[in-house]
Write an enzyme that holds these catalytic residues in place. Sequence first.
Site, PDB file in Angstrom:
ATOM      1  N   LEU A 116       0.828  -1.206   0.000  1.00 38.36           N
ATOM      2  CA  LEU A 116       0.000   0.000   0.000  1.00 38.36           C
ATOM      3  C   LEU A 116       0.864   1.258   0.000  1.00 38.36           C
ATOM      4  O   LEU A 116       0.594   2.213  -0.735  1.00 38.36           O
ATOM      5  CB  LEU A 116      -0.936   0.027   1.208  1.00 38.36           C
ATOM      6  CG  LEU A 116      -2.133  -0.903   1.185  1.00 38.36           C
ATOM      7  CD1 LEU A 116      -2.846  -0.868   2.531  1.00 38.36           C
ATOM      8  CD2 LEU A 116      -3.082  -0.537   0.051  1.00 38.36           C
ATOM      9  N   SER A 176       2.374   1.803  -3.305  1.00 37.52           N
ATOM     10  CA  SER A 176       1.355   2.261  -4.235  1.00 37.52           C
ATOM     11  C   SER A 176       0.985   3.723  -4.001  1.00 37.52           C
ATOM     12  O   SER A 176       0.918   4.516  -4.941  1.00 37.52           O
ATOM     13  CB  SER A 176       0.113   1.380  -4.086  1.00 37.52           C
ATOM     14  OG  SER A 176      -0.881   1.729  -5.013  1.00 37.52           O
ATOM     15  N   GLU A 177       0.754   4.094  -2.756  1.00 37.73           N
ATOM     16  CA  GLU A 177       0.303   5.443  -2.417  1.00 37.73           C
ATOM     17  C   GLU A 177       1.432   6.473  -2.438  1.00 37.73           C
ATOM     18  O   GLU A 177       1.234   7.588  -2.893  1.00 37.73           O
ATOM     19  CB  GLU A 177      -0.337   5.445  -1.023  1.00 37.73           C
ATOM     20  CG  GLU A 177      -1.693   4.800  -0.964  1.00 37.73           C
ATOM     21  CD  GLU A 177      -2.778   5.644  -1.617  1.00 37.73           C
ATOM     22  OE1 GLU A 177      -2.938   6.822  -1.256  1.00 37.73           O
ATOM     23  OE2 GLU A 177      -3.470   5.111  -2.502  1.00 37.73           O
ATOM     24  N   ILE A 178       2.588   6.125  -1.917  1.00 37.61           N
ATOM     25  CA  ILE A 178       3.685   7.069  -1.723  1.00 37.61           C
ATOM     26  C   ILE A 178       4.708   6.979  -2.854  1.00 37.61           C
ATOM     27  O   ILE A 178       5.236   7.986  -3.302  1.00 37.61           O
ATOM     28  CB  ILE A 178       4.390   6.822  -0.365  1.00 37.61           C
ATOM     29  CG1 ILE A 178       3.385   6.901   0.793  1.00 37.61           C
ATOM     30  CG2 ILE A 178       5.543   7.780  -0.161  1.00 37.61           C
ATOM     31  CD1 ILE A 178       2.749   8.246   0.992  1.00 37.61           C
ATOM     32  N   SER A 225      -4.855   4.902  -5.257  1.00 39.03           N
ATOM     33  CA  SER A 225      -3.848   4.374  -6.188  1.00 39.03           C
ATOM     34  C   SER A 225      -4.101   2.922  -6.583  1.00 39.03           C
ATOM     35  O   SER A 225      -3.395   2.391  -7.439  1.00 39.03           O
ATOM     36  CB  SER A 225      -2.462   4.486  -5.549  1.00 39.03           C
ATOM     37  OG  SER A 225      -2.386   3.652  -4.401  1.00 39.03           O
TER      38      SER A 225
END
Length: 161
Positions: free
Chosen positions: A21, A24-26, A133
Site C-alpha cells: 500500500l 502504491s500510495e507514496i 492508487s
Amino acid sequence: MSRITPEQAGGQNVCAFLDMLAWSEIGPDLLAHSDDGYDVLVGSTGRDPLLFDSYATHPNIYNRRFKSTAAGRYQLLGRYWESYKAQLRLPDFGPVSQDRIAIQQIREQHALPDVIAGRLVDAIGNVSNIWASLPGAGYGQHEQHINDLRQAFLAAGGTLA
C-alpha cells in the site's frame, strides 16, 4: 517497511500488504526521501517532498491543489483521525499508530482474511475504495497495475495463495 511487527499485525502477509500500500500510495522515491512515508503530506513527490515534523497528532493540513488533508504512509484523511484514535486507543499519529489504522481499514472492508491468506486480487478489490492508487478506485488519480502491486507485495515478503 511497516513498523508494526508481523505478530502485532496478524502475520507477515499483513505487513507485506501494508508495504505494498505504501509503495502504491507514496511511491519508492518518496519512501526513500521521507520517514518511509510516515511523515508525508498529500501532493508530495520524490523531487518535492512535503513532510510534517511531529507525530503528536494528524497534521490536518489542507492541500488546496488536491483538495485533501491526506497524510502519512497510508494517506489518511484528517477527518477520520479522531475516530480511529479513540476506537484504537492510539497515543499519537506515529508509525505504529498509522499501521494500526490501515489494518483497521482493511478489517472494516472485510479484506483481512484475504490479505492473511494471500488472496491479493480479492483483498485489493475490497479496499480499492479507500486507497486511490489501487486498481478500480475510480478517484481520477493514477492507479497502479495489479502486476506491479503483486511484485511489491512479494518483494515485501508476502506469500500468494
